[in-house]
Scaffold this active site. Structure first.
Site, PDB file in Angstrom:
ATOM      1  N   HIS A 106     -15.544 -70.591  19.776  1.00 43.02           N
ATOM      2  CA  HIS A 106     -16.483 -70.932  18.864  1.00 43.02           C
ATOM      3  C   HIS A 106     -17.549 -69.614  18.477  1.00 43.02           C
ATOM      4  CE1 HIS A 106     -15.724 -75.032  18.965  1.00 43.02           C
ATOM      5  NE2 HIS A 106     -16.631 -75.405  19.918  1.00 43.02           N
ATOM      6  N   HIS A 180     -20.243 -78.432  13.553  1.00 45.24           N
ATOM      7  CA  HIS A 180     -19.917 -78.996  15.183  1.00 45.24           C
ATOM      8  C   HIS A 180     -20.900 -80.265  15.104  1.00 45.24           C
ATOM      9  CE1 HIS A 180     -19.048 -79.344  19.034  1.00 45.24           C
ATOM     10  NE2 HIS A 180     -18.197 -78.273  19.220  1.00 45.24           N
ATOM     11  N   GLU A 317     -14.368 -81.876  13.858  1.00 47.26           N
ATOM     12  CA  GLU A 317     -14.411 -80.527  13.281  1.00 47.26           C
ATOM     13  C   GLU A 317     -13.490 -79.993  12.486  1.00 47.26           C
ATOM     14  OE1 GLU A 317     -15.124 -78.258  17.160  1.00 47.26           O
ATOM     15  OE2 GLU A 317     -15.528 -80.393  17.619  1.00 47.26           O
TER      16      GLU A 317
HETATM   17  C1  BGC Z   1     -14.405 -78.035  21.963  1.00 57.13           C
HETATM   18  C2  BGC Z   1     -14.777 -78.439  23.557  1.00 57.13           C
HETATM   19  C3  BGC Z   1     -16.129 -77.830  23.826  1.00 57.13           C
HETATM   20  C4  BGC Z   1     -17.129 -78.103  22.921  1.00 57.13           C
HETATM   21  C5  BGC Z   1     -18.302 -77.381  23.261  1.00 57.13           C
HETATM   22  C6  BGC Z   1     -15.703 -78.506  21.176  1.00 57.13           C
HETATM   23  O1  BGC Z   1     -15.215 -78.125  19.879  1.00 57.13           O
HETATM   24  O2  BGC Z   1     -13.334 -78.590  21.522  1.00 57.13           O
HETATM   25  O3  BGC Z   1     -13.785 -78.075  24.157  1.00 57.13           O
HETATM   26  O4  BGC Z   1     -16.301 -78.365  25.124  1.00 57.13           O
HETATM   27  O5  BGC Z   1     -16.768 -77.976  21.495  1.00 57.13           O
HETATM   28  O6  BGC Z   1     -19.250 -77.955  22.839  1.00 57.13           O
END
Ligand code: BGC
Length: 356
Positions: A106, A180, A317
């Site tokens: 991310h 998210h 997402e």
């Molecule tokens: C991921 C997870 C991660 C989370 C974090 C998601 O987009 O796929 O693996 O723990 O984001 O908050």
């Protein structure tokens, strides 16, 4: 007509003031922060007319900085993981910041979710106000090449939340933006798990992962597996089958990329609904994939002191396949490498109604 009201939301420890922009279309509203472009609240009347906040979030800006989970935030420069943070462009290797078990997640140490964005309120041809967020990510940020200029436009009309992303860099680089938000169609809070929600995803395949949740290649057909959302399945029914599937074990529940069968403005990529609230959410996107994450690792105290735990929300997402910069067969579906000056576009809509 959608109108936007701007208020102070609070301040960060460093003294910065964070603002909230409330986009209201009459009977429902979406609240977005200039911190991280975070969708902090999204309130609709349920089948009894009770206003229901369908996203998880916090009451103060500092909590967004201190807690994990990326609640409601814009994600960049790269949604989800890149194996060992390895980005190769024209023979040159860039080692991106590693923030998740030796991998890049991310956007790295301080992704777009933690930035203060510039804002502007604009009015469309029909007189509806929209919120424009802008951020310039400088060359080398989180070790990415190129200065990237990003613009995200949030709109909210008749129960449809639209997010339109645009970005362009002055060097060849990787771009994979998403949002998210954790949705819970019964309202955020501990008593409301999403296990009873029904979900349908227009995808015949997922991308299998290793133990660190990196998709390294190949596809897995959903038929006969817990991942089969080709017709409505209760999220909890799939999550109850963790032990029978190696990918479910790796994710400790749903945390996987679904490769969409096709992109179509008229056909939703995903449909979710709750019988309890009657609220339905359709997701439309021009992206090739969607990461379903059912907050398997979430433990937080959220808005109004509510407890958020495992399966307390679900994320959809929309994006290109994670780690596609290292997997040619994923890049062949949609590559996240953009040439210098080549614009990135992404449009996603979440449409809400009370199910008839
Ligand atoms: C991921 C997870 C991660 C989370 C974090 C998601 O987009 O796929 O693996 O723990 O984001 O908050």
């Amino acid at each position: 007509m959608t109108k936007i009201i701007k208020n102070e939301f609070g301040s960060l420890k460093n003294g910065a003031t964070v603002y909230a922009f409330t986009l209201s279309d009459g009977c429902s509203f979406a609240r977005i922060l200039n911190l991280g472009g975070i969708l902090q609240s999204l309130v609709f009347p349920d089948k009894t007319g009770t206003p229901t906040d369908v996203v998880l979030g916090y009451d103060t800006p500092q909590e967004y900085l201190e807690n994990d989970g990326y609640l409601g935030a814009l994600i960049g420069r790269f949604g989800n993981r890149i194996d060992e943070g390895r980005l190769e462009i024209d023979g040159k290797i860039y080692s991106l910041y590693l923030n998740d078990r030796g991998n890049h997640l991310h956007g790295g140490r301080e992704g777009f979710d933690k930035k203060i964005w510039d804002t502007e309120i604009i009015t469309d041809e029909q007189g509806n106000e929209q919120l424009v967020l802008r951020y310039v990510s400088v060359d080398g940020e989180e070790h990415y090449p190129g200065t990237l200029v990003v613009q995200v436009v949030y709109g909210f009309i008749n129960g449809v939340l639209s997010i339109d992303y645009m970005a362009v860099a002055d060097q060849k680089t990787a771009i994979n933006l998403t949002n998210h938000a954790y949705f819970n169609l019964d309202g955020d809070g501990a008593e409301n798990s999403v296990s009873e929600h029904f979900l349908k995803i227009n995808a015949d395949r997922i991308t299998p992962t290793d133990k660190n949740m990196i998709p390294r290649g190949g596809f897995k057909k959903v038929a006969g597996t817990p991942f089969d959302f080709s017709s409505f399945q209760k999220i909890g029914d799939g999550n109850a089958r963790i032990e029978e599937d190696a990918d479910m074990i790796n994710g400790n529940g749903f945390d996987h990329c679904f490769v969409l069968n096709g992109q179509n403005d008229d056909e939703p990529a995903c449909v979710a609904y709750s019988e309890k609230s009657g609220i339905e959410m359709k997701t439309y996107t021009d992206q090739s994939a969607v990461q379903l994450y059912t907050s398997n690792g979430l433990f937080a105290t959220g808005k109004n002191g509510k407890a958020y735990g495992r399966f307390g929300g679900f994320c959809l997402e929309t994006q290109a396949i994670p780690n596609n910069v290292n997997v040619p067969e994923y890049a062949a579906i949609a590559s996240s490498i953009f040439e210098k000056g080549e614009p990135y576009f992404h449009s996603t809509r979440y449409a809400f109604c009370v199910r008839k």
